[in-house]
Motif scaffolding. Sequence first.
Motif, PDB file in Angstrom:
ATOM      1  N   UNK A  43     -75.347  -7.630 -16.470  1.00 37.62           N
ATOM      2  CA  UNK A  43     -75.256  -6.326 -17.239  1.00 37.62           C
ATOM      3  C   UNK A  43     -74.627  -5.735 -16.477  1.00 37.62           C
ATOM      4  N   UNK A  44     -74.619  -6.359 -15.456  1.00 38.96           N
ATOM      5  CA  UNK A  44     -73.061  -5.790 -14.554  1.00 38.96           C
ATOM      6  C   UNK A  44     -71.705  -6.226 -15.472  1.00 38.96           C
ATOM      7  N   UNK A  45     -72.488  -7.558 -14.482  1.00 37.26           N
ATOM      8  CA  UNK A  45     -70.790  -8.701 -15.433  1.00 37.26           C
ATOM      9  C   UNK A  45     -70.415  -8.711 -16.543  1.00 37.26           C
ATOM     10  N   UNK A  46     -71.526  -8.237 -17.478  1.00 36.87           N
ATOM     11  CA  UNK A  46     -70.813  -7.682 -19.157  1.00 36.87           C
ATOM     12  C   UNK A  46     -69.892  -6.017 -18.983  1.00 36.87           C
ATOM     13  N   UNK A  47     -70.807  -5.509 -18.491  1.00 39.80           N
ATOM     14  CA  UNK A  47     -69.800  -3.948 -18.539  1.00 39.80           C
ATOM     15  C   UNK A  47     -68.458  -4.135 -17.090  1.00 39.80           C
ATOM     16  N   UNK A  48     -68.557  -4.786 -16.465  1.00 38.88           N
ATOM     17  CA  UNK A  48     -67.515  -5.270 -15.546  1.00 38.88           C
ATOM     18  C   UNK A  48     -66.133  -6.198 -16.184  1.00 38.88           C
ATOM     19  N   UNK A  57     -71.287   4.731 -20.200  1.00 39.44           N
ATOM     20  CA  UNK A  57     -71.119   3.895 -18.344  1.00 39.44           C
ATOM     21  C   UNK A  57     -69.596   3.469 -18.505  1.00 39.44           C
ATOM     22  N   UNK A  58     -68.643   4.396 -16.994  1.00 37.59           N
ATOM     23  CA  UNK A  58     -67.556   4.210 -16.620  1.00 37.59           C
ATOM     24  C   UNK A  58     -67.727   3.253 -16.178  1.00 37.59           C
ATOM     25  N   UNK A  59     -66.743   2.134 -15.607  1.00 32.31           N
ATOM     26  CA  UNK A  59     -67.500   1.185 -14.440  1.00 32.31           C
ATOM     27  C   UNK A  59     -66.452   1.591 -13.048  1.00 32.31           C
ATOM     28  N   UNK A  60     -66.074   1.537 -11.714  1.00 36.26           N
ATOM     29  CA  UNK A  60     -64.814   2.128 -10.956  1.00 36.26           C
ATOM     30  C   UNK A  60     -65.550   0.290 -10.315  1.00 36.26           C
ATOM     31  N   UNK A  61     -64.158  -0.101 -10.209  1.00 32.25           N
ATOM     32  CA  UNK A  61     -63.968  -1.402  -9.361  1.00 32.25           C
ATOM     33  C   UNK A  61     -63.404  -0.763  -8.161  1.00 32.25           C
ATOM     34  N   UNK A  62     -63.392  -1.565  -6.688  1.00 34.57           N
ATOM     35  CA  UNK A  62     -62.882  -1.263  -5.767  1.00 34.57           C
ATOM     36  C   UNK A  62     -61.265  -2.307  -6.214  1.00 34.57           C
ATOM     37  N   UNK A  63     -60.458  -1.532  -4.980  1.00 35.50           N
ATOM     38  CA  UNK A  63     -58.724  -2.193  -5.431  1.00 35.50           C
ATOM     39  C   UNK A  63     -58.767  -4.067  -4.845  1.00 35.50           C
ATOM     40  N   UNK A  64     -58.062  -4.582  -4.868  1.00 36.66           N
ATOM     41  CA  UNK A  64     -57.914  -6.158  -4.849  1.00 36.66           C
ATOM     42  C   UNK A  64     -57.882  -5.961  -3.523  1.00 36.66           C
ATOM     43  N   UNK A  65     -57.927  -6.879  -2.787  1.00 40.42           N
ATOM     44  CA  UNK A  65     -58.085  -7.267  -0.991  1.00 40.42           C
ATOM     45  C   UNK A  65     -59.365  -6.137  -0.441  1.00 40.42           C
ATOM     46  N   UNK A  66     -59.651  -5.587  -0.712  1.00 46.02           N
ATOM     47  CA  UNK A  66     -61.421  -5.479  -0.358  1.00 46.02           C
ATOM     48  C   UNK A  66     -62.072  -6.276  -0.293  1.00 46.02           C
ATOM     49  N   UNK A  97     -58.701  -5.387 -24.715  1.00 48.21           N
ATOM     50  CA  UNK A  97     -59.804  -4.303 -23.833  1.00 48.21           C
ATOM     51  C   UNK A  97     -59.243  -3.559 -22.368  1.00 48.21           C
ATOM     52  N   UNK A  98     -59.653  -2.637 -22.178  1.00 46.42           N
ATOM     53  CA  UNK A  98     -59.722  -1.897 -20.641  1.00 46.42           C
ATOM     54  C   UNK A  98     -59.959  -2.115 -19.248  1.00 46.42           C
ATOM     55  N   UNK A  99     -59.298  -2.651 -18.544  1.00 46.83           N
ATOM     56  CA  UNK A  99     -59.484  -2.830 -16.978  1.00 46.83           C
ATOM     57  C   UNK A  99     -60.417  -1.631 -16.210  1.00 46.83           C
ATOM     58  N   UNK A 100     -61.557  -1.569 -15.224  1.00 46.49           N
ATOM     59  CA  UNK A 100     -62.498  -0.378 -15.096  1.00 46.49           C
ATOM     60  C   UNK A 100     -61.186   0.090 -14.225  1.00 46.49           C
TER      61      UNK A 100
END
Length: 143
Positions: A43-48, A57-66, A97-100
């Motif tokens: 479910x998380x893979x599909x969402x993100x 539900x809207x996913x929030x990702x951390x920035x690259x480098x974290x 598609x829109x990225x998180x």
Amino acid sequence: MRLLRYLTVILILLPGWVVAQQEEHIVVITKVDTPLDEVNKTMLRNLYMGNIGLGDITPIALSPGELARSIFNVRVVGLTESRIQAYWAQMRFSGRKQRPVEAVNPQEAILMVESTANTVAYVPAGTPLPDSVKVIFESKPIP
């Protein structure tokens, strides 16, 4: 004598390695009043990856480098950062598609979840969480 030296080095380095392995663990959080109580890796893979939503539900990702982002990408999504960046470049180009949404750090991700309805975010395990959020997924540390 050589064996003793190797054993000494191993015993000195082992505790640090164990701590590092425990820190490579993430949790996915959402607001307490969100009806979502539990999710799995698929479910998380599909969402993100923008393939299928979990309702609104809207996913929030951390920035690259974290570090938590790298852990999430490899352990949950199953792809490296470069593969994910290539995927989103292709999706952006095609307009499909829109990225998180991205948060700069785990604290910002927590604030975004607290202040926005129907969002999820991942943060490193052990990050202090306010009472207004709940954990809906935990990655398993490497044994």
